[in-house]
Structure formats: structure tokens, C-alpha cells
Scaffold this active site. Sequence first.
Site, PDB file in Angstrom:
ATOM      1  N   LYS A   1       8.487 -41.453  66.149  1.00  0.00           N
ATOM      2  CA  LYS A   1       9.742 -41.195  66.864  1.00  0.00           C
ATOM      3  C   LYS A   1       9.512 -40.490  68.195  1.00  0.00           C
ATOM      4  O   LYS A   1      10.309 -40.655  69.125  1.00  0.00           O
ATOM      5  CB  LYS A   1      10.691 -40.378  65.974  1.00  0.00           C
TER       6      LYS A   1
ATOM      7  N   TYR B   1       6.605 -40.397  60.497  1.00  0.00           N
ATOM      8  CA  TYR B   1       7.895 -40.683  61.126  1.00  0.00           C
ATOM      9  C   TYR B   1       8.045 -39.934  62.451  1.00  0.00           C
ATOM     10  O   TYR B   1       8.441 -40.493  63.474  1.00  0.00           O
ATOM     11  CB  TYR B   1       8.995 -40.291  60.144  1.00  0.00           C
TER      12      TYR B   1
END
Length: 302
Positions: A169, A165
Amino acid sequence: MTIRFDGQVAIVTGAGNGLGRIHALELAKRGAKLVINDFGGSRDGTGSSTESALAVVEEIRQAGGTAIANGANVADFAQVQAMVAQTVAEFGRVDILINNAGILRDKSFAKMDLADIHAVINVHLMGAMNCSKAVWDVMKEQNYGRILMTTSAAGLFGNFGQANYGAAKMAVVGLMNMLAIEGRKNNIRVNTLAPMAATRMTEDVMPEALLKASRPEQVTPGALYLVSENAPTKLILGAGAGVFTAVRMEETAPVHIAGDVAPEDVEAAIEQITDWSSAGPRDDANAQVALFVDTAMKALNA
């Protein structure tokens, strides 16, 4: 001056729940026509359903707005292209894209399967890439566009158990940096939102008191500003619980080491190299390279 979106068309991905839903509802309240995109999967990306997207469309229509639902998987470029084609066929243009769709598959890096890495990167990074690519030519032709990426503190600063993640991101910030530069001549402004909000993505990682204070409604005003006509470009805006910050990449003042540089020379100079009181932003890669060249040339000519 009141921010309005009358006559504008917005695509919001992952708009069936959480932040995306509130972004869409508020855009509609302020006059935008909406495409509610949601694959309808669970938090980890499994399964699919159009129910949530259709429910948001109904909310908007009941309030007097205009919206259609779309179930494209943002990780599939062909489906995204079809979504944009549907949007143009229905409304004639695309003014705003909010890349909000996301999934979580949190595990420590040692226990994380490659499937979990690929799945998260495909939705967050490639989803933003696919959607931005699909609307880019439309926005260039109409000489107007606003694109919003969604990052996270996990990507900007790090967080245990979120290597997939966090990597994705941080990558969307890099994508923003490029598109903001390339979009300037066609009035395409590209920004990034770093939200902290109580949604199904965060319900088990935030304290209960903070969950109650961190409603998506307190984040969305930042998102709407970043896709408005007078929006900046290349800004990372932190938002949550009524708190807003700006985030930027900085670099310390360059330090030249003369002669044939050895690792020991770098170690000896590291305190000066990491003197953050000298830090400043760089507008683009050329600015950073120019500073290196200028410093090196001054040392050579001294």
C-alpha cells in the site's frame, strides 16, 4: 457544478463487493459506462467466481446504465491486457481506471510466509501496476485519463500484522508519484484514495459502532472527485465516515554538518534535523536534490 461522467468509460477492479461495487454503481449513476472487474476470490485471494461481478452488472443495467463484467486476475498482466482490449473493443476508449482490487493475509512478520507476502504484493502493487500499464497508451493517445490508486493507513503509518499489505500500500503511493509526473503532458491525472470503510476487508478489525458509521457510500464521493474532469493530480485523499483528509510526504529543512562527518555529529544534530516545525513538501525528487545541493553549496562557499 455537478460532476458527471457522460460518455466516459471506467474500469473498476475488485468491483464485485465493498468499495469497488459502490464506486462502480455511483459512476454508472453519473453517466459512465462500466467494466466491472472482479476475480471473485475470497478475502485472502483464494478461489474465483464471476457471480459477484455479474450481479453488479445486473444492478447497473436494471438502473438503466451500461456495464460489462470481466474476471481478469489483476496480478496476471496478460489477463489485464485482454480486459483492456475487451473494453476498447466494446466501448472505444478508457477514461478512468480505479485500482481497488485487494486481498488480506494478515500475520505477524515472524509468522508470515513468503507466499503470503508475494500474494498480497502481487494483487495490490502489481495489480495496480499491470492495470495502469495496460491503459496507459490508450489514455496517452486520447490525451485524457484518470487513474486512482488505493492505499491504506497501514501503509502510510503502519499497523501490526500487515507487513505485506502495508508495504504494497505504500508502494502504490510511489507509483502514483511517478505516473502523476509522467502523465501531466497527456492530461492523465493520478491520485490515491486512503479509505476507511466497513467492508469484508475490515469487518473484523473495526469496532461495531464505527463499522455502522463507516459505510462505503461515505468514501466513494472522494473517489469520484479524484477521477473527475477537474481532479487534481498526485493527491492522497483520506476518506471515511464522512471525514476527509489530505496526506503528504514532508521533509525537514536541511541541516549541513561541516567537515568529515562522523556518526557522533549526526547524533549531536539530530534534534535540529528532526525539527518538524521546519518541514515542507517537495514537488518531486529534483526539488529535494536541488535543496540538498543548494544547502551544501552555500556551506562550501561560506
